[in-house]
Design a protein around this motif. Sequence first.
Motif, PDB file in Angstrom:
ATOM      1  N   SER A 130       0.810  -0.981   0.108  1.00 13.62           N
ATOM      2  CA  SER A 130      -0.032   0.009  -0.072  1.00 13.62           C
ATOM      3  C   SER A 130       0.963   1.234   0.106  1.00 13.62           C
ATOM      4  O   SER A 130       1.505   1.867  -1.075  1.00 13.62           O
ATOM      5  CB  SER A 130      -1.218  -0.097   0.974  1.00 13.62           C
ATOM      6  N   THR A 131       1.248   1.897   1.180  1.00 12.72           N
ATOM      7  CA  THR A 131       2.259   2.672   1.185  1.00 12.72           C
ATOM      8  C   THR A 131       3.373   2.427   1.167  1.00 12.72           C
ATOM      9  O   THR A 131       4.690   3.348   1.056  1.00 12.72           O
ATOM     10  CB  THR A 131       1.906   3.883   2.396  1.00 12.72           C
ATOM     11  N   GLY A 132       3.787   1.206   1.588  1.00 10.13           N
ATOM     12  CA  GLY A 132       5.361   0.651   1.451  1.00 10.13           C
ATOM     13  C   GLY A 132       5.792   0.900   2.882  1.00 10.13           C
ATOM     14  O   GLY A 132       7.213   0.242   3.069  1.00 10.13           O
ATOM     15  N   ALA A 163       3.901   5.011  -2.139  1.00  7.75           N
ATOM     16  CA  ALA A 163       4.854   4.122  -2.265  1.00  7.75           C
ATOM     17  C   ALA A 163       5.774   4.002  -3.357  1.00  7.75           C
ATOM     18  O   ALA A 163       6.853   3.782  -2.836  1.00  7.75           O
ATOM     19  CB  ALA A 163       3.773   2.885  -2.544  1.00  7.75           C
ATOM     20  N   THR A 164       5.636   4.562  -4.462  1.00  8.87           N
ATOM     21  CA  THR A 164       6.697   4.755  -5.355  1.00  8.87           C
ATOM     22  C   THR A 164       7.776   5.786  -4.924  1.00  8.87           C
ATOM     23  O   THR A 164       8.816   5.262  -5.024  1.00  8.87           O
ATOM     24  CB  THR A 164       6.124   5.541  -6.703  1.00  8.87           C
ATOM     25  N   LEU A 172      15.273   1.011  -3.418  1.00  3.24           N
ATOM     26  CA  LEU A 172      15.177  -0.515  -3.146  1.00  3.24           C
ATOM     27  C   LEU A 172      14.027  -0.984  -4.402  1.00  3.24           C
ATOM     28  O   LEU A 172      12.957  -0.223  -4.757  1.00  3.24           O
ATOM     29  CB  LEU A 172      14.263  -1.112  -1.943  1.00  3.24           C
ATOM     30  N   SER A 173      14.395  -1.857  -5.408  1.00  6.88           N
ATOM     31  CA  SER A 173      13.564  -2.413  -6.392  1.00  6.88           C
ATOM     32  C   SER A 173      12.540  -3.238  -5.870  1.00  6.88           C
ATOM     33  O   SER A 173      12.536  -4.049  -4.840  1.00  6.88           O
ATOM     34  CB  SER A 173      14.644  -3.058  -7.510  1.00  6.88           C
ATOM     35  N   LEU A 174      10.973  -2.781  -6.295  1.00  5.78           N
ATOM     36  CA  LEU A 174      10.017  -3.597  -5.964  1.00  5.78           C
ATOM     37  C   LEU A 174       9.425  -3.943  -7.572  1.00  5.78           C
ATOM     38  O   LEU A 174       9.157  -3.162  -8.458  1.00  5.78           O
ATOM     39  CB  LEU A 174       9.077  -2.523  -5.575  1.00  5.78           C
ATOM     40  N   ASN A 175       9.080  -5.323  -7.249  1.00  6.92           N
ATOM     41  CA  ASN A 175       8.397  -5.794  -8.512  1.00  6.92           C
ATOM     42  C   ASN A 175       7.150  -6.701  -7.939  1.00  6.92           C
ATOM     43  O   ASN A 175       7.491  -7.776  -6.971  1.00  6.92           O
ATOM     44  CB  ASN A 175       9.135  -6.599  -9.390  1.00  6.92           C
ATOM     45  N   THR A 176       5.732  -6.758  -8.650  1.00  4.26           N
ATOM     46  CA  THR A 176       4.722  -7.618  -8.303  1.00  4.26           C
ATOM     47  C   THR A 176       4.021  -8.160  -9.428  1.00  4.26           C
ATOM     48  O   THR A 176       4.215  -7.981 -10.410  1.00  4.26           O
ATOM     49  CB  THR A 176       3.764  -6.122  -7.589  1.00  4.26           C
ATOM     50  N   LEU A 177       3.444  -9.384  -8.956  1.00  3.10           N
ATOM     51  CA  LEU A 177       2.915 -10.181  -9.786  1.00  3.10           C
ATOM     52  C   LEU A 177       1.560  -9.296 -10.611  1.00  3.10           C
ATOM     53  O   LEU A 177       1.429  -9.546 -11.644  1.00  3.10           O
ATOM     54  CB  LEU A 177       2.270 -11.316  -9.216  1.00  3.10           C
TER      55      LEU A 177
END
Length: 213
Positions: A130-132, A163-164, A172-177
């Motif tokens: 959500s917000t991270g 969050a971005t 930090l890299s973030l990847n989601t399904l």
Amino acid sequence: MIFDKDTAKKTAELLLQINAIKLQPQEPFTWASGWKSPIYCDNRITLSYPEIRNYLKQNLAKFIEQKYGKPDVIAGVATGAIGIGMLVAQELDLPFIYVRPEAKKHGRKNQIEGIVPEGKSIVVVEDLISTGKSSLNAVKALKEVNADVKGMVAIFNYGFDIATHNFKEAALSLNTLSNYENLLEQALDTNYITQEQQKTLQGWRTNPAEWNL
């Protein structure tokens, strides 16, 4: 960032199918934060469906190897990502640990449960972004014990600007399904929502803290 379009749409389809994600633009939910929301997501429900949890663990594990190579350890963020994180670790035949929001007040007073070898590479698994804030709190705890955090993967991301910003600030890299954009596309394609409801849902994502019907 999503892994790929097909996976994003399929993941959204599965989450809607079992009501792990519910869309109620005319009867909003109230989050713990007090926000009124036309969407509610509880990805822990996926653990009750073997075929779906296998799909999620296999795709998360596959992406981790493609993106980061095989890390030394998989970490889950408590409590929502303990289950899926452990499944991913099992798929990759790796050690698993999990990170609490804060250290326990009793016993060994751990915040991190499991063995964290200093300097070893870790990929963090989340269920929902959500917000991270809570996700990055777990990353901070791992870095404080000198873990080499390569990045984070998650099942679903609301795609909030905050969050971005938070992940960018943390470098930090973030990847989601899957993510909110692909969820709405899938919901519209399958007549789960109408075009009018899609507009309402898009409006909420623009300013969720102050959104009202």
